[in-house]
Design an enzyme around this catalytic site. Structure first.
Site, PDB file in Angstrom:
ATOM      1  N   LYS A  54     -55.957 135.432  40.710  1.00  0.00           N
ATOM      2  CA  LYS A  54     -56.126 136.358  41.913  1.00  0.00           C
ATOM      3  C   LYS A  54     -54.957 137.430  41.976  1.00  0.00           C
ATOM      4  O   LYS A  54     -55.330 138.833  41.757  1.00  0.00           O
ATOM      5  CB  LYS A  54     -56.552 136.077  43.201  1.00  0.00           C
ATOM      6  CG  LYS A  54     -56.407 136.879  44.499  1.00  0.00           C
ATOM      7  CD  LYS A  54     -56.795 136.225  45.766  1.00  0.00           C
ATOM      8  CE  LYS A  54     -56.128 136.811  46.968  1.00  0.00           C
ATOM      9  NZ  LYS A  54     -55.119 137.688  47.112  1.00  0.00           N
ATOM     10  N   ASN A  55     -53.934 136.968  42.289  1.00  0.00           N
ATOM     11  CA  ASN A  55     -52.810 138.058  42.521  1.00  0.00           C
ATOM     12  C   ASN A  55     -52.489 138.660  41.348  1.00  0.00           C
ATOM     13  O   ASN A  55     -51.691 139.844  41.107  1.00  0.00           O
ATOM     14  CB  ASN A  55     -51.456 137.326  43.145  1.00  0.00           C
ATOM     15  CG  ASN A  55     -51.712 136.968  44.741  1.00  0.00           C
ATOM     16  OD1 ASN A  55     -52.724 137.221  45.123  1.00  0.00           O
ATOM     17  ND2 ASN A  55     -50.952 136.003  45.103  1.00  0.00           N
ATOM     18  N   ARG A 125     -55.889 143.934  50.903  1.00  0.00           N
ATOM     19  CA  ARG A 125     -54.491 144.248  51.241  1.00  0.00           C
ATOM     20  C   ARG A 125     -54.098 144.786  49.944  1.00  0.00           C
ATOM     21  O   ARG A 125     -53.237 145.732  50.001  1.00  0.00           O
ATOM     22  CB  ARG A 125     -54.024 143.002  51.588  1.00  0.00           C
ATOM     23  CG  ARG A 125     -52.242 142.876  51.350  1.00  0.00           C
ATOM     24  CD  ARG A 125     -51.812 143.406  52.575  1.00  0.00           C
ATOM     25  NE  ARG A 125     -50.324 143.457  52.159  1.00  0.00           N
ATOM     26  CZ  ARG A 125     -49.525 144.421  53.171  1.00  0.00           C
ATOM     27  NH1 ARG A 125     -50.170 145.087  53.916  1.00  0.00           N
ATOM     28  NH2 ARG A 125     -48.179 144.701  52.580  1.00  0.00           N
ATOM     29  N   CYS A 149     -55.265 139.921  54.526  1.00  0.00           N
ATOM     30  CA  CYS A 149     -55.130 138.903  55.553  1.00  0.00           C
ATOM     31  C   CYS A 149     -53.965 139.076  56.545  1.00  0.00           C
ATOM     32  O   CYS A 149     -53.148 139.693  56.407  1.00  0.00           O
ATOM     33  CB  CYS A 149     -54.401 137.695  54.519  1.00  0.00           C
ATOM     34  SG  CYS A 149     -55.703 136.398  54.029  1.00  0.00           S
ATOM     35  N   ARG A 154     -47.100 143.288  57.713  1.00  0.00           N
ATOM     36  CA  ARG A 154     -46.952 143.386  56.279  1.00  0.00           C
ATOM     37  C   ARG A 154     -46.502 144.854  55.985  1.00  0.00           C
ATOM     38  O   ARG A 154     -47.297 145.695  55.346  1.00  0.00           O
ATOM     39  CB  ARG A 154     -48.383 143.065  55.408  1.00  0.00           C
ATOM     40  CG  ARG A 154     -48.518 141.800  55.852  1.00  0.00           C
ATOM     41  CD  ARG A 154     -49.882 141.193  55.244  1.00  0.00           C
ATOM     42  NE  ARG A 154     -49.496 140.726  53.779  1.00  0.00           N
ATOM     43  CZ  ARG A 154     -50.354 140.168  53.170  1.00  0.00           C
ATOM     44  NH1 ARG A 154     -51.504 139.641  53.434  1.00  0.00           N
ATOM     45  NH2 ARG A 154     -49.996 139.752  51.526  1.00  0.00           N
ATOM     46  N   PRO A 155     -45.168 145.091  56.010  1.00  0.00           N
ATOM     47  CA  PRO A 155     -44.523 146.301  55.670  1.00  0.00           C
ATOM     48  C   PRO A 155     -44.488 146.434  54.152  1.00  0.00           C
ATOM     49  O   PRO A 155     -44.733 145.806  53.328  1.00  0.00           O
ATOM     50  CB  PRO A 155     -42.915 146.083  56.368  1.00  0.00           C
ATOM     51  CG  PRO A 155     -42.790 144.935  56.014  1.00  0.00           C
ATOM     52  CD  PRO A 155     -44.104 143.890  56.393  1.00  0.00           C
ATOM     53  N   ILE A 156     -44.519 147.898  54.138  1.00  0.00           N
ATOM     54  CA  ILE A 156     -44.455 148.414  52.536  1.00  0.00           C
ATOM     55  C   ILE A 156     -43.283 149.218  52.287  1.00  0.00           C
ATOM     56  O   ILE A 156     -43.163 150.235  51.512  1.00  0.00           O
ATOM     57  CB  ILE A 156     -45.776 149.037  52.062  1.00  0.00           C
ATOM     58  CG1 ILE A 156     -46.161 150.120  52.986  1.00  0.00           C
ATOM     59  CG2 ILE A 156     -46.832 147.970  51.927  1.00  0.00           C
ATOM     60  CD1 ILE A 156     -47.314 151.048  52.306  1.00  0.00           C
ATOM     61  N   ASP A 157     -42.251 149.161  53.116  1.00  0.00           N
ATOM     62  CA  ASP A 157     -40.931 150.000  53.204  1.00  0.00           C
ATOM     63  C   ASP A 157     -40.333 150.004  51.849  1.00  0.00           C
ATOM     64  O   ASP A 157     -39.960 150.759  51.188  1.00  0.00           O
ATOM     65  CB  ASP A 157     -40.070 149.703  54.273  1.00  0.00           C
ATOM     66  CG  ASP A 157     -39.703 148.184  54.293  1.00  0.00           C
ATOM     67  OD1 ASP A 157     -40.556 147.408  54.425  1.00  0.00           O
ATOM     68  OD2 ASP A 157     -38.390 147.937  54.023  1.00  0.00           O
ATOM     69  N   GLN A 158     -40.449 148.784  51.285  1.00  0.00           N
ATOM     70  CA  GLN A 158     -39.754 148.717  49.846  1.00  0.00           C
ATOM     71  C   GLN A 158     -40.441 149.279  48.900  1.00  0.00           C
ATOM     72  O   GLN A 158     -39.864 149.838  47.961  1.00  0.00           O
ATOM     73  CB  GLN A 158     -39.504 147.227  49.575  1.00  0.00           C
ATOM     74  CG  GLN A 158     -38.819 146.508  50.411  1.00  0.00           C
ATOM     75  CD  GLN A 158     -37.328 146.848  50.671  1.00  0.00           C
ATOM     76  OE1 GLN A 158     -36.473 147.093  49.732  1.00  0.00           O
ATOM     77  NE2 GLN A 158     -36.986 147.256  51.834  1.00  0.00           N
ATOM     78  N   ASP A 337     -48.320 130.467  50.011  1.00  0.00           N
ATOM     79  CA  ASP A 337     -49.652 130.228  49.737  1.00  0.00           C
ATOM     80  C   ASP A 337     -50.161 129.098  49.809  1.00  0.00           C
ATOM     81  O   ASP A 337     -51.389 128.764  50.022  1.00  0.00           O
ATOM     82  CB  ASP A 337     -50.147 131.108  48.503  1.00  0.00           C
ATOM     83  CG  ASP A 337     -49.970 132.745  48.839  1.00  0.00           C
ATOM     84  OD1 ASP A 337     -49.673 133.171  50.116  1.00  0.00           O
ATOM     85  OD2 ASP A 337     -50.060 133.322  47.978  1.00  0.00           O
ATOM     86  N   ARG A 429     -62.636 135.673  49.558  1.00  0.00           N
ATOM     87  CA  ARG A 429     -61.798 136.829  48.866  1.00  0.00           C
ATOM     88  C   ARG A 429     -61.042 136.162  47.697  1.00  0.00           C
ATOM     89  O   ARG A 429     -60.777 136.924  46.958  1.00  0.00           O
ATOM     90  CB  ARG A 429     -60.971 137.407  50.008  1.00  0.00           C
ATOM     91  CG  ARG A 429     -61.427 138.209  50.958  1.00  0.00           C
ATOM     92  CD  ARG A 429     -60.290 138.852  51.681  1.00  0.00           C
ATOM     93  NE  ARG A 429     -59.166 139.004  51.073  1.00  0.00           N
ATOM     94  CZ  ARG A 429     -58.032 138.676  51.256  1.00  0.00           C
ATOM     95  NH1 ARG A 429     -57.651 138.100  52.409  1.00  0.00           N
ATOM     96  NH2 ARG A 429     -57.013 138.592  50.541  1.00  0.00           N
TER      97      ARG A 429
END
Ligand code: UD1
Length: 463
Positions: A54-55, A125, A149, A154-158, A337, A429
């Protein structure tokens, strides 16, 4: 332009309907009323074939629109995240043919927008990969903040730091991320945290940047390597994926290709833990055993037997497991996970086990559900202390997120009595044909539909 867009969306629906399914998009069913009903106590036995990762799929599918040419991708898991993403790509203008047997054809030459609004992306996500993809393809992206999820902030700063380092202007307004660059220029980017999403997203944008980009402190997960291999098959020049330094030499053009996605190591690990927990004997097929070394090592430590083959792992239960300590870490550490499924297994172990969740800060929502089933677990911040009990007992519970859902299935399989799991949209999902795979192994599990009062109406449609 507008009519092309509608035509392409319809094209996708037509192909799926043509597969003969009563509902072409399983995720569109009203899953609020669907539950999984498990009568516990059966030992799992037999062979289960693991689906595609999936990922990897959720990054490779959007990456396919970075070219104008046709891509064919095989070994796709037929899960809601994939069907949703296929639909998002078709809404962006790509012509998409999705075969539920696990193959997708994406013809991206009609993609004509760099905008993905909230209605498109709220369902998953990983739609944040559209940022890197659209920035790479158009030099511009407008993507709403994603859903997915609830497992902590769940930051996306990077991700944003990476795009900015490549020369993009990034602004966030009214829940939308705007990124724009006249030209992306390669540079060195150091990630403050090891992030799968940031590593892949930066890689996506950087393949079209001018010059060389180096990602330092990159994530090493198998799906990071798979996405790099896919991009290289499209003509990109990425070296070092799978190590913590990835070097990307930008190219002017990407091409269509055929590609096969790697097996899902998290699905494989879920079945391995389920086999051990039910004291079963299960061969998990279509895996890359190296990807599961951390899980194999932990199961051996609990006293279970694991036999490794070229493309399979056989897990044989040996009775009550020993309590062990588990610390989650980025790959090659024990995967976060699989922390939730592992918590269930250790809840019936002999003695005390301590779990330390180092990746996500609130990934213990399943514990409250497990307590309803008789588990003895105390959570203090990132640590869970598990005192093993002899037996779990069936109860009505709710999946709070994808892997919590998988964990609750395992809990139901080992519990005495009946477990009813609600909120199973999370499970669908990420797990393909979950109940069917467990039924084939001898589990007593069925999908039911209930009415508003909770009365069973009928067994549900097959996913
Ligand atoms: C991916 C997986 C998810 C898995 C996770 C960790 C997908 C679609 N999902 O999620 O199943 O649990 O990796 O293996 O592949 N972080 C920041 N800033 C950022 C990005 C991340 O601080 O910009 C932090 C997160 O809060 C978290 C840690 O880094 O604590 C790891 O997150 P990340 O690896 O990015 O997870 P995802 O890619 O979202």
């Amino acid at each position: 332009m507008e009519s092309d867009h509608i035509y392409n969306s319809l094209y996708m629906v037509f192909v799926l309907t043509g597969m003969g399914g009563e509902v072409p998009f399983p995720w569109k069913r009203n899953k609020k009323l669907e539950k999984l009903l498990i009568r516990g106590g059966k030992r799992l036995k037999g062979t289960v074939k693991v689906s595609g990762a999936k990922n990897a799929a959720v990054a490779i599918l959007p990456a396919a629109i970075m070219t104008d040419e046709k891509c064919i991708i095989d070994n796709l898991p037929y899960i809601d995240d994939v069907t949703v993403l296929a639909e998002i790509l078709s809404e962006l203008g790509a012509r998409v043919t999705l075969d539920p047997a696990g193959r997708i054809t994406i013809e991206p030459s009609y993609v004509n927008t760099y905008r993905a609004d909230y209605n498109m992306v709220k369902r998953m996500r990983a739609s944040y990969y559209l940022l890197g993809v659209l920035l790479g393809r158009f030099g511009r992206a407008e993507v709403a903040f994603p859903g997915g999820c609830e497992i902590g902030v769940r930051p996306i700063d990077q991700h944003i730091k990476g795009f900015e380092a490549l020369g993009a202007n990034v602004n966030i307004k009214n829940g939308i991320i705007y990124a724009e660059a006249e030209k992306l220029i390669g540079t060195e980017i150091y990630l403050d945290v090891v992030s799968v999403g940031a590593t892949i997203n930066i890689m996506l944008a950087a393949v079209r940047a001018e010059g060389t980009t180096t990602i330092v402190n990159a994530a090493k997960e198998p799906h990071v390597v798979d996405v790099a291999n896919f991009l290289n098959t499209m003509g990109a020049n990425i070296k070092g994926a799978g190590t913590d330094i990835i070097r990307i030499d930008g190219v002017d053009k990407l091409y269509g290709c055929e590609y096969t996605i790697i097996p899902d190591q998290i699905e494989a690990g879920t079945f391995m833990i389920a086999a051990a927990a039910t004291n079963g004997d299960v061969t998990v097929k279509n895996v890359i055993p190296k990807h599961l070394e951390a899980v194999t090592a932990k199961l051996l430590e609990t006293g279970m037997k694991v036999v490794e083959g070229d493309d399979y792992l056989r897990v044989v239960g040996t009775g009550v497991p020993r309590g062990v300590n588990v610390k989650t870490f980025p790959y090659p550490g024990f995967p976060t996970d699989l922390q939730q499924p592992m918590t269930v297994f250790l809840s019936i172990a002999d003695g005390t086990s301590i779990i330390t969740e180092n990746v996500w800060e609130s990934r213990y929502k399943h514990v409250a559900e497990l307590k309803k089933m008789g588990a003895n677990i105390k959570v203090d911040d990132r640590i869970a202390i598990i005192e093993g009990v002899e037996q779990l007992t069936g109860a009505p519970v709710k999946a709070t997120d994808l892997r919590a859902g998988a964990a609750l299935i395992i809990a139901g399989l080992i519990a005495d009595g009946v477990t009813e799991i609600g909120n199973i949209k999370h499970i669908d999902r990420g797990y393909e044909h979950i109940e069917h795979k467990f039924i084939k192994l001898g589990a007593d599990i069925e999908r039911i539909t209930v009415d508003q009062d909770g009365n069973v109406k009928k067994p549900s449609l097959v996913v």
